[in-house]
Design a protein around this motif. Structure first.
Motif, PDB file in Angstrom:
ATOM      1  N   GLU A 118      43.844  82.155  27.154  1.00  0.00           N
ATOM      2  CA  GLU A 118      42.971  80.985  27.082  1.00  0.00           C
ATOM      3  C   GLU A 118      41.937  80.905  28.210  1.00  0.00           C
ATOM      4  OE1 GLU A 118      46.215  80.819  26.574  1.00  0.00           O
ATOM      5  OE2 GLU A 118      46.649  79.621  24.793  1.00  0.00           O
ATOM      6  N   LEU A 170      38.680  65.278  22.528  1.00  0.00           N
ATOM      7  CA  LEU A 170      39.144  66.508  21.878  1.00  0.00           C
ATOM      8  C   LEU A 170      38.347  66.797  20.615  1.00  0.00           C
ATOM      9  CD1 LEU A 170      43.045  66.712  22.081  1.00  0.00           C
ATOM     10  CD2 LEU A 170      41.435  68.557  22.539  1.00  0.00           C
ATOM     11  N   ALA A 171      38.099  65.764  19.829  1.00  0.00           N
ATOM     12  CA  ALA A 171      37.374  65.953  18.574  1.00  0.00           C
ATOM     13  C   ALA A 171      35.919  66.334  18.820  1.00  0.00           C
ATOM     14  CB  ALA A 171      37.455  64.678  17.735  1.00  0.00           C
ATOM     15  N   VAL A 173      34.718  68.179  21.217  1.00  0.00           N
ATOM     16  CA  VAL A 173      34.555  69.515  21.800  1.00  0.00           C
ATOM     17  C   VAL A 173      34.410  70.553  20.689  1.00  0.00           C
ATOM     18  CG1 VAL A 173      35.812  71.303  23.068  1.00  0.00           C
ATOM     19  CG2 VAL A 173      35.722  68.989  23.953  1.00  0.00           C
ATOM     20  N   ALA A 175      34.862  73.808  18.494  1.00  0.00           N
ATOM     21  CA  ALA A 175      36.129  74.444  18.109  1.00  0.00           C
ATOM     22  C   ALA A 175      36.568  75.571  19.044  1.00  0.00           C
ATOM     23  CB  ALA A 175      36.034  74.943  16.671  1.00  0.00           C
ATOM     24  N   TRP A 177      36.443  75.842  22.125  1.00  0.00           N
ATOM     25  CA  TRP A 177      36.983  75.322  23.380  1.00  0.00           C
ATOM     26  C   TRP A 177      38.249  74.488  23.179  1.00  0.00           C
ATOM     27  CZ3 TRP A 177      35.453  76.905  28.023  1.00  0.00           C
ATOM     28  CH2 TRP A 177      34.170  77.437  28.171  1.00  0.00           C
ATOM     29  N   ARG A 178      38.545  74.143  21.943  1.00  0.00           N
ATOM     30  CA  ARG A 178      39.596  73.152  21.703  1.00  0.00           C
ATOM     31  C   ARG A 178      40.978  73.636  22.139  1.00  0.00           C
ATOM     32  NH1 ARG A 178      38.132  70.949  16.230  1.00  0.00           N
ATOM     33  NH2 ARG A 178      36.202  70.499  17.335  1.00  0.00           N
ATOM     34  N   LEU A 181      41.168  73.430  25.957  1.00  0.00           N
ATOM     35  CA  LEU A 181      41.221  72.036  26.402  1.00  0.00           C
ATOM     36  C   LEU A 181      42.591  71.425  26.108  1.00  0.00           C
ATOM     37  CD1 LEU A 181      39.970  69.507  27.584  1.00  0.00           C
ATOM     38  CD2 LEU A 181      38.959  69.014  25.345  1.00  0.00           C
ATOM     39  N   THR A 182      43.147  71.718  24.945  1.00  0.00           N
ATOM     40  CA  THR A 182      44.482  71.209  24.616  1.00  0.00           C
ATOM     41  C   THR A 182      45.510  71.714  25.622  1.00  0.00           C
ATOM     42  OG1 THR A 182      43.951  71.074  22.258  1.00  0.00           O
ATOM     43  CG2 THR A 182      46.279  71.145  22.844  1.00  0.00           C
TER      44      THR A 182
END
Length: 279
Positions: A118, A170-171, A173, A175, A177-178, A181-182
């Motif tokens: 990641e 989150l929404a 950002v 895809a 990067w998601r 970030l999670t």
């Protein structure tokens, strides 16, 4: 020497990195250091743009990187490493809906490394404003052999309020990067767990004899000598995040984990996050 941490590669590739660290460590007021660093990076990139014209468009992002690295240096250069066993469990855990009311982190600014593919993030807390700033870096940031001046290097800057909701950021950002970030949000939630241990050590590729010397249980001179050897060779001290029992959990989970809020019964009140682990 392989550099697995993006913060190491930043320090190795940016010619101003050492000066940035010195300015942030020296100045009493952080704002004074920030102003000097912005000017320094701006001057250097103006010169570089004579050879690499496209780099001029990256001035703002490089200034953000320099500020994050400077704060990292100012607050002790703490690198928190989420090890693979812990990451396996966190990958099967839904991101928290909120950050806790009281976000207790190991330092005001540090680098959080996510084991696997990641990447990581600079984390900078602003308790007076109840906000935390994140600067996410991909795993391929400034890899060996790459020309960072010629290549486009993405970073993602976010500012989150706590205990604000996290679903909207989150929404919003993109895809790609998601996932990172999670993982970072799960890592921040993990930092608030009372059972979490930050075990000080050295990066995995460091020579074992020097590490043994640096970790000598009885002799301070041996520890100093070993530490000096490792730092001179370019190795970094790392704080490994560990939680009792997680390393022995299975890699495959039938039920995902999640975070639940629990009221804190003290004078300050509020709520904390409790990790319900995957099974």
């Amino acid at each position: 020497m392989e550099m697995i941490y993006a913060v190491q590669r930043y320090a190795a590739t940016r010619p101003w990195a050492k000066r940035v660290g010195q300015l942030y460590a020296r100045e009493v007021q952080q704002t004074a250091a920030q102003q000097q660093v912005q000017e320094l990076v701006g001057r250097e990139l103006t010169r570089a743009a004579q050879v690499y014209p496209a780099v001029a468009a990256r001035t703002a992002s490089e200034q953000r990187l320099a500020d994050a690295y400077g704060q990292f240096c100012r607050h002790g250069k703490l690198m928190a490493h989420l090890e693979d066993g812990l990451m396996q469990a966190l990958r099967h855990t839904r991101a928290p809906g909120h950050l806790p009311d009281r976000l207790q982190l190991p330092a005001a600014a540090f680098y959080l490394h996510v084991d696997g593919a990641e990447g990581g993030a600079f984390v900078m807390q602003m308790p007076g404003r109840q906000e935390v700033a994140l600067l996410l870096l991909r795993a391929d940031f400034s890899l060996a052999g790459a020309d960072w001046l010629a290549d486009v290097e993405d970073s993602l800057a976010l500012q989150l309020a706590y205990p604000g909701e996290l679903a909207a950021p989150l929404a919003a950002v993109a895809a790609p990067w998601r996932g990172l970030l999670t993982a970072v949000l799960n890592g921040l939630a993990l930092m608030t767990q009372p059972r979490l241990l930050l075990v000080r050590g050295w990066e995995g590729s460091a020579p074992s004899d020097s590490v043994a010397l640096a970790m000598h249980p009885a002799c301070a001179k041996s520890r100093q000598k070993g530490r000096s050897q490792l730092l001179q060779a370019g190795y970094q001290e790392v704080s490994y995040c560990r939680l009792d029992g997680v390393a022995t959990l299975p890699g495959d989970y039938a039920t995902p984990g999640y975070w639940r809020r629990q009221a804190v019964n003290d004078a300050q009140g509020g709520a904390r996050l409790v990790w319900v682990m995957p099974r």
